[in-house]
Write an enzyme that holds these catalytic residues in place. Structure first.
Site, PDB file in Angstrom:
ATOM      1  CE  LYS A  84      -4.598   0.169   2.219  1.00  0.00           C
ATOM      2  NZ  LYS A  84      -5.136   0.352   3.263  1.00  0.00           N
TER       3      LYS A  84
HETATM    4  C1  E4P Z   1      -8.417   0.757   3.504  1.00  0.00           C
HETATM    5  O1  E4P Z   1      -7.861   0.086   2.489  1.00  0.00           O
HETATM    6  C2  E4P Z   1      -8.419   1.953   4.178  1.00  0.00           C
HETATM    7  O2  E4P Z   1      -7.162   2.035   4.769  1.00  0.00           O
HETATM    8  C3  E4P Z   1      -9.641   2.033   5.270  1.00  0.00           C
HETATM    9  O3  E4P Z   1     -10.796   1.527   4.449  1.00  0.00           O
HETATM   10  C4  E4P Z   1      -9.603   3.334   6.035  1.00  0.00           C
HETATM   11  O4  E4P Z   1     -10.874   3.371   6.386  1.00  0.00           O
HETATM   12  P1  E4P Z   1     -11.377   4.618   7.444  1.00  0.00           P
HETATM   13  O5  E4P Z   1     -11.576   5.795   6.678  1.00  0.00           O
HETATM   14  O6  E4P Z   1     -12.763   4.028   8.339  1.00  0.00           O
HETATM   15  O7  E4P Z   1     -10.199   4.630   8.639  1.00  0.00           O
END
Ligand code: E4P
Length: 217
Positions: A84
């Site tokens: 990521k």
């Molecule tokens: C996933 O890849 C993201 O990091 C995650 O969905 C972020 O979610 P949030 O906005 O609830 O922290």
């Protein structure tokens, strides 16, 4: 449509995987912190073993060189690891370099169609538009998904769209309606997706009638 589970909680992943609802997992530094394990590479390895599908682990570096070094290290943790990378100017450079190495990148913190277009051109295997966080600031998260779906279709990009920052079942249903490839779903939203008050009410009525029948014997 594929479901990824948005958590680093191994027990939740195991439970949802056993139900056939987990095609992959996404983590981020906040989810890792919530899991409370400092041996993050070992945790990612354990998640990969359970999931046997794409598992995203996020880089911490902010500069391209650091992201590439971290991405290469993460990719060695397991064949299922997806790196990521934040959607920044340096993130674009790092994505191109990692993709050239054959490493799958998940472009994270995507909040605009232009970001999704550039990360696809850089060679990201996945982009993660954050719909919930856009809704939080009075922007239409699902409109962004529609725009990215359209742009990727126009140019046959192979980059898959992971709808992220999912907060409730409608985000998932709308993602499916728009044809997004994947939604990454927190465990509590998986529970909400199957729940319906009429199912509970109907079940209670069936059981009450069944009890009456037994008592009348
Ligand atoms: C996933 O890849 C993201 O990091 C995650 O969905 C972020 O979610 P949030 O906005 O609830 O922290």
């Amino acid at each position: 449509m594929k479901f990824f589970i948005d958590t680093a909680d191994l027990d939740a992943i195991r439970e949802i995987k056993a139900m056939g609802m987990c095609d992959g997992v996404t983590t981020n530094p906040s989810l890792m912190a919530k899991a409370g394990r400092t041996d993050t590479d070992a945790l990612l390895k354990e998640i990969c073993r359970v999931v046997q599908g794409p598992v995203s682990g996020e880089v911490i570096a902010l500069d391209a060189e650091g992201m590439v070094a971290e991405g290469r290290r993460l990719a060695k943790v397991d064949d299922h690891i997806v790196v990521k990378v934040p959607t920044t100017y340096d993130g674009l450079k790092a994505t191109a370099a990692l993709a050239a190495d054959g490493i799958a990148v998940n472009a994270t913190l995507v909040f605009s169609a232009s970001q999704a277009l550039l990360m696809a051109k850089a060679g990201a295997a996945y982009v993660s538009p954050f719909v919930g966080r856009l809704d939080d600031v009075s922007e239409d998260g699902m409109q962004l998904i529609e725009d990215i779906c359209q742009i990727y279709e126009n140019y046959d990009f192979e980059t898959e769209i992971i709808v992220a920052s999912v907060r409730h079942p409608i985000h998932v249903v709308e993602s499916a309606r728009l044809g997004a490839h994947i939604a990454t779903i927190p465990p509590e939203v998986v529970r909400k997706l199957v729940a319906h008050p009429l199912t509970d009410k109907g079940l209670a009525a069936f059981l009450a009638d069944w009890r009456k029948l037994q008592e009348g014997r």
